[in-house]
Design a protein around this motif. Structure first.
Motif, mmCIF file in Angstrom:
data_model
loop_
_atom_site.group_PDB
_atom_site.id
_atom_site.type_symbol
_atom_site.label_atom_id
_atom_site.label_comp_id
_atom_site.label_asym_id
_atom_site.label_seq_id
_atom_site.Cartn_x
_atom_site.Cartn_y
_atom_site.Cartn_z
ATOM 1 N N ASP A 88 -8.322 -0.302 0.119
ATOM 2 C CA ASP A 88 -8.306 0.077 1.523
ATOM 3 C C ASP A 88 -9.528 0.917 1.893
ATOM 4 O OD1 ASP A 88 -6.673 -0.306 3.878
ATOM 5 O OD2 ASP A 88 -6.264 1.851 3.809
ATOM 6 N N MET A 89 -9.983 1.768 0.984
ATOM 7 C CA MET A 89 -11.135 2.630 1.252
ATOM 8 C C MET A 89 -12.464 1.881 1.180
ATOM 9 S SD MET A 89 -10.232 6.305 -0.564
ATOM 10 C CE MET A 89 -10.685 5.682 -2.157
ATOM 11 N N LEU A 121 0.850 -1.177 0.000
ATOM 12 C CA LEU A 121 0.000 0.000 0.000
ATOM 13 C C LEU A 121 0.887 1.229 0.000
ATOM 14 C CD1 LEU A 121 -2.828 1.232 0.206
ATOM 15 C CD2 LEU A 121 -2.619 1.067 2.691
ATOM 16 N N THR A 181 -13.132 -1.514 1.445
ATOM 17 C CA THR A 181 -13.327 -2.775 2.161
ATOM 18 C C THR A 181 -13.283 -2.555 3.670
ATOM 19 O OG1 THR A 181 -10.966 -3.322 2.158
ATOM 20 C CG2 THR A 181 -12.275 -4.091 0.282
ATOM 21 N N ALA A 203 -10.603 -9.882 0.652
ATOM 22 C CA ALA A 203 -11.212 -8.617 1.082
ATOM 23 C C ALA A 203 -12.638 -8.879 1.533
ATOM 24 C CB ALA A 203 -11.207 -7.621 -0.071
ATOM 25 N N LEU A 225 -4.579 -0.278 -4.485
ATOM 26 C CA LEU A 225 -4.612 -0.669 -3.086
ATOM 27 C C LEU A 225 -5.212 0.421 -2.202
ATOM 28 C CD1 LEU A 225 -1.337 -2.700 -2.547
ATOM 29 C CD2 LEU A 225 -3.661 -3.520 -2.905
ATOM 30 N N CYS A 226 -5.050 1.678 -2.593
ATOM 31 C CA CYS A 226 -5.708 2.765 -1.854
ATOM 32 C C CYS A 226 -7.222 2.605 -1.965
ATOM 33 C CB CYS A 226 -5.289 4.116 -2.403
ATOM 34 S SG CYS A 226 -3.549 4.500 -2.176
ATOM 35 N N ARG A 229 1.015 5.584 -1.477
ATOM 36 C CA ARG A 229 0.299 6.719 -2.060
ATOM 37 C C ARG A 229 1.006 7.087 -3.360
ATOM 38 N NH1 ARG A 229 -3.756 5.454 0.650
ATOM 39 N NH2 ARG A 229 -3.618 5.751 2.865
ATOM 40 N N THR A 265 -11.985 -5.069 5.654
ATOM 41 C CA THR A 265 -10.648 -5.594 5.887
ATOM 42 C C THR A 265 -10.131 -6.197 4.591
ATOM 43 O OG1 THR A 265 -11.431 -7.805 6.501
ATOM 44 C CG2 THR A 265 -11.165 -6.217 8.287
ATOM 45 N N TRP A 266 -8.818 -6.266 4.464
ATOM 46 C CA TRP A 266 -8.209 -6.996 3.358
ATOM 47 C C TRP A 266 -6.860 -7.518 3.817
ATOM 48 C CZ3 TRP A 266 -3.645 -5.430 0.892
ATOM 49 C CH2 TRP A 266 -3.227 -4.127 1.133
ATOM 50 N N SER A 267 -6.422 -8.581 3.148
ATOM 51 C CA SER A 267 -5.143 -9.189 3.505
ATOM 52 C C SER A 267 -4.564 -9.891 2.292
ATOM 53 C CB SER A 267 -5.320 -10.201 4.643
ATOM 54 O OG SER A 267 -6.154 -11.273 4.221
#
Length: 131
Positions: free
Chosen positions: A108-109, A92, A111, A127, A104-105, A94, A113-115
């Protein structure tokens, strides 16, 4: 892309995706159809479709092998898993410019959670999105 027969709403759906023209469009339509069949709210479908599109698109763009997509209903939403045969880890960050790198940003916004799970043959990105 082979689309399995419609399963009851309690069962997960899985697809093996290959590098072929129009695959992302077919994936988006199939995911929307699955979510509707599970009775998921239409306003949440956009987020799920966007996350699936981003994850599958990255596999098809950055690897040469197949992608494995699994969509699973959960009591409070949906779990998405996308597997590939590349061992590169996701980081992740910017992005510094407008030429991409926002995936990935976005993940992240959108979901809960994600892994990333690495294994001998590659990795799985998982996710979860709540209703």
């Amino acid at each position: 892309m082979t689309i399995p027969p419609r399963n009851p709403p309690t069962e997960e759906l899985s697809w093996t995706l290959t590098h072929s023209g129009g695959v992302l469009g077919r994936v988006r339509a199939t995911v929307r159809d699955a979510l509707g069949g599970w009775g998921r709210p239409p306003d949440r479908a956009d987020d799920v479709v966007q996350v699936v599109s981003e994850l599958v698109g990255n596999v098809l763009r950055h690897t040469h092998g197949e992608a494995e997509l699994t969509l699973s209903p959960t009591p409070d939403g949906v779990e998405i898993a996308v597997g590939d045969h590349a061992r590169d880890l996701l980081v992740l960050q910017r992005p510094a410019n407008g030429d991409g790198g926002y995936g990935l940003c976005l993940l992240d916004m959108l979901t809960t959670t994600w892994s990333v799970e690495q294994h001998e043959a590659g990795k799985h990105v998982r996710a979860r999105i709540r209703r």
